[in-house]
Design a protein around this motif. Structure first.
Motif, mmCIF file in Angstrom:
data_model
loop_
_atom_site.group_PDB
_atom_site.id
_atom_site.type_symbol
_atom_site.label_atom_id
_atom_site.label_comp_id
_atom_site.label_asym_id
_atom_site.label_seq_id
_atom_site.Cartn_x
_atom_site.Cartn_y
_atom_site.Cartn_z
ATOM 1 N N PHE A 234 0.830 -1.218 0.000
ATOM 2 C CA PHE A 234 0.000 0.000 0.000
ATOM 3 C C PHE A 234 0.861 1.263 0.000
ATOM 4 C CE2 PHE A 234 -3.829 -2.296 2.132
ATOM 5 C CZ PHE A 234 -4.056 -2.956 0.937
ATOM 6 N N MET B 45 2.322 1.786 -3.465
ATOM 7 C CA MET B 45 1.281 2.298 -4.359
ATOM 8 C C MET B 45 0.999 3.770 -4.097
ATOM 9 S SD MET B 45 -1.304 -0.958 -4.215
ATOM 10 C CE MET B 45 -2.752 -0.078 -4.757
ATOM 11 N N ALA B 46 1.018 4.162 -2.813
ATOM 12 C CA ALA B 46 0.697 5.556 -2.486
ATOM 13 C C ALA B 46 1.873 6.483 -2.783
ATOM 14 C CB ALA B 46 0.301 5.672 -1.011
ATOM 15 N N PRO C 202 2.335 7.816 -6.965
ATOM 16 C CA PRO C 202 1.691 9.039 -7.488
ATOM 17 C C PRO C 202 2.163 10.303 -6.774
ATOM 18 C CG PRO C 202 0.096 7.649 -6.333
ATOM 19 C CD PRO C 202 1.344 6.843 -6.476
#
Lengths: 279, 386
Positions: free
Chosen positions: A86, A89-90, A93
């Motif tokens: 997680f 993934m964060a 961006p």
């Protein structure tokens, strides 16, 4: 001149050796005591007479450390896997994509770093109790309460974002020419490059999961999902003077972390050094 | 472009969901809970009752604020004529300034500030929750006992490592070991090291000096009181026990130093290694001795690292829970109960979520205040290069 240098060298060596002895003495004592009989721990013995392997067998099976150990391993694996995925993934961006609200989101994530666990513990316990009754699976006395609240970490996101910002833009241009989108670029190019920081934060997450005590005490009241930290606490407060068994339990609780540390020692120490430099 | 936005938010969503539900929402929820009577389930609204119960009479709070303002003013005035000196670091007095007047004024102000503060704290401890103020006091002992010692020891060790020709990596691994090893395990080990039993490591060490066995983690009396008793003074006023840490707390402080010195050393070593070599060479060419070069070159260049470690150390002390919970004993009474422990008892033993939330938010406010103060007080003195 030469003698002065060697004198200094000796002083250096003595200083370092003193530090080394103090750092390792409690470990030596823990190991030695874990092999003693009860009588030997009471009699000021320094070395065990006969090595009592039986202490470990007793702690492992009779005191059920085996099953607590397994619980802690599963909890740590879920937590490390979830946090790394997680956070990766964060972080991507936040580091490399342009969208409205990016800075605001990043500030909000950083703000959670300020909140101590003591503040979140009570409301999170109430939230988890509510979820326990209102979701398809149980949370209390089960793995979700022990792992899901810790599956994202602002510190990890921050560290990975800093690292990803250092990846050269040319790589992304090349990937785009080859027809790769953001997802493929993230998982095929960026992910392998993040090996060192991922190992560092993975290790930190593992340690904090393994150390967790207050929260597991709140959300487990049966042995089914009790982690080794809670087991050790109960063991210490109940077993009284059984020092040799306590030490065997402590050794068992130490082994996985030390094994991991031995495997990734270099990357981990470097990673910690960097985190301090950047503040 | 729209698709890129969507991808970004999809990637962010799991982390945002977890952090939102379990990291941000709880702050507001805690405030909501703290305003209610909340045992097992939600009860009636009680307003600020929990906060008054914890903090005490608001009049004394106001008095404490006045005292803080006085001390702050005194500090400002005391520094005014020296403001430029602090920057240039040259022992010159600018002609025309009147350091004498400002100095006396600030001294008087500061002294009266501390008197008022003592009065306010006395009143607060009487009307508020003693466990809260006791928790703050113990945290203060804990910070003063751990942070400076950890910084000093790790600075020496880092310097030795920095200078060492061989064995650098071996020692770095060794020093780091106490930090890496789970605290739940090492705290259990130190419970036996500092046990009152005559065979414990601490008592054996004590015995080498011909000293009597101590109760260590089971000792609730202060080290000053024990010292007086050791010297044969049987009776002493209460404040001897109140104004010094207990032997149990000192044992925990020693454990804490043992754990964190290695971490500090690794960070400090990284800071040292990042200092460009030519600074040291220039100092050596100018004929600076090792000590002078350390004070005038190494320390200022290391100050960001020291600042970082102080900040981490102080905030970590405010959050300390696991090892204290494991190492606390009935014999130590409340002499090691820092606030996280008090708050945890409130929910785990007494199931009082409302009061626990109020205490937790008070702790949170104290941490925020302290961080801001530390940044303002120390942050200015940090040298980040040019």
């Amino acid at each position: 001149m030469k003698t002065v240098g060697s004198k200094k060298g000796t002083l250096l060596a003595i200083g370092l050796a003193c530090g080394g002895v103090i750092a390792s003495l409690p470990f030596v004592w823990m190991l030695l005591a874990s092999f003693m009989t009860r009588g030997e721990t009471l009699r000021r013995a320094f070395l065990p007479g006969d090595i009592q392997w039986g202490n470990y067998a007793k702690a492992w099976s009779e005191e059920d450390f085996g099953s607590y150990f397994e619980n802690s391993l599963i909890i740590a694996a879920l937590q490390v896997g979830g946090t790394l995925l997680f956070s990766l993934m964060a972080a991507y961006p936040l580091a490399r994509m342009k969208f409205r609200g990016r800075e605001v989101v990043f500030m909000i994530i950083l703000a959670t770093l300020m909140v101590p666990e003591t503040v979140t513990m009570v409301p999170n316990f109430l939230t988890v109790s509510w979820l326990h009754h209102n979701s398809p699976f149980g949370w209390i006395n089960n793995w979700p309460a022990l792992t899901i609240p810790f599956m994202a970490s602002a510190f990890t996101i921050f560290l990975l974002r800093q690292f990803m910002r250092g990846i050269p833009e040319e790589l992304w241009d090349a990937a785009q020419i080859d027809g790769a989108g953001h997802l493929r670029f993230l998982f095929q190019i960026v992910l392998p490059m993040c090996r060192a920081p991922l190992l560092t934060v993975g290790m930190l997450t593992f340690i904090s999961s393994w150390n967790a005590l207050g929260w597991p005490l709140l959300v487990t009241n049966t042995p089914a999902w009790r982690p080794i930290s809670v087991a050790l606490l109960k063991f210490v407060s109940e077993a009284g003077a059984e020092v040799h068994l306590q030490m065997a339990g402590a050794v068992i609780a130490t082994i996985p972390v030390l094994l991991l540390y031995a495997l990734i020692q270099k990357e981990f120490t470097e990673g910690i050094s960097m985190s301090g430099l950047k503040g | 472009m729209n698709k890129e936005h969507l991808t970004a938010w999809i990637l962010l969503s799991p982390a945002l969901l977890v952090l939102g539900v379990f990291g941000i929402f709880p702050i507001f929820y805690a405030f909501f809970v703290s305003l209610h009577a909340w045992r097992i389930r939600q009860g009636e609204v009680v307003g600020a009752v929990h906060y008054l119960q914890a903090l005490g009479d608001p009049a004394y709070l106001g008095l404490a604020a006045v005292a803080a303002a006085l001390i702050w003013l005194a500090w400002r005035w005391g520094h005014r004529p020296n403001a430029e000196l602090a920057v240039t670091n040259k022992p010159q007095v600018t002609p025309g300034s009147r350091p004498g007047v400002w100095f006396v004024a600030s001294l008087v102000l500061g002294a009266s500030g501390f008197v008022v503060l003592a009065m306010a704290l006395g009143g607060l401890a009487e009307t508020g929750d003693l466990r809260l103020y006791n928790g703050f006091k113990i945290t203060l002992f804990y910070v003063l006992g751990t942070v400076p010692a950890e910084i000093a020891i790790s600075m020496v060790l880092a310097y030795l490592l920095f200078r060492a020709q061989r064995g650098k990596s071996v020692f770095r691994v060794l020093f780091f070991l106490p930090y890496v090893t789970p605290m739940i395990a090492t705290a259990v080990v130190f419970r036996t090291v500092f046990s009152p039993h005559p065979s414990s490591m601490a008592n054996r060490f004590w015995g080498w000096f011909g000293l009597e066995n101590q109760r260590w983690l089971f000792e609730g009396r202060s080290v000053a009181a024990l010292l007086l008793e050791g010297l044969g003074v049987g009776s002493y006023p209460d404040w001897v026990n109140d104004l010094f840490p207990s032997l149990a707390l000192v044992s925990i402080i020693l454990y804490n130093i043992w754990v964190y010195v290695g971490y500090n050393t690794v960070i400090m070593l990284a800071g040292l290694s990042a200092i460009p070599r030519h600074f040291f060479e220039a100092a050596a060419i100018d004929g600076a001795s090792a000590i002078r070069s350390f004070i005038h070159v190494t320390l200022p260049l290391l100050s960001p690292t020291v600042f970082f470690l102080t900040l981490v150390g102080v905030i970590g002390t405010f959050k300390a829970f696991n090892h204290i919970y494991i190492m606390r004993t009935a014999g130590a009474q409340d002499s090691v109960d820092v606030l996280p422990v008090v708050i945890f008892d409130q929910i785990y033993q007494f199931h009082d979520a409302g009061y626990a939330s109020a205490l937790a938010l008070i702790l949170f406010a104290a941490i925020l205040l302290l961080t801001v103060m530390q940044n303002r007080l120390l942050g200015k003195r940090v040298f980040y290069g040019d």
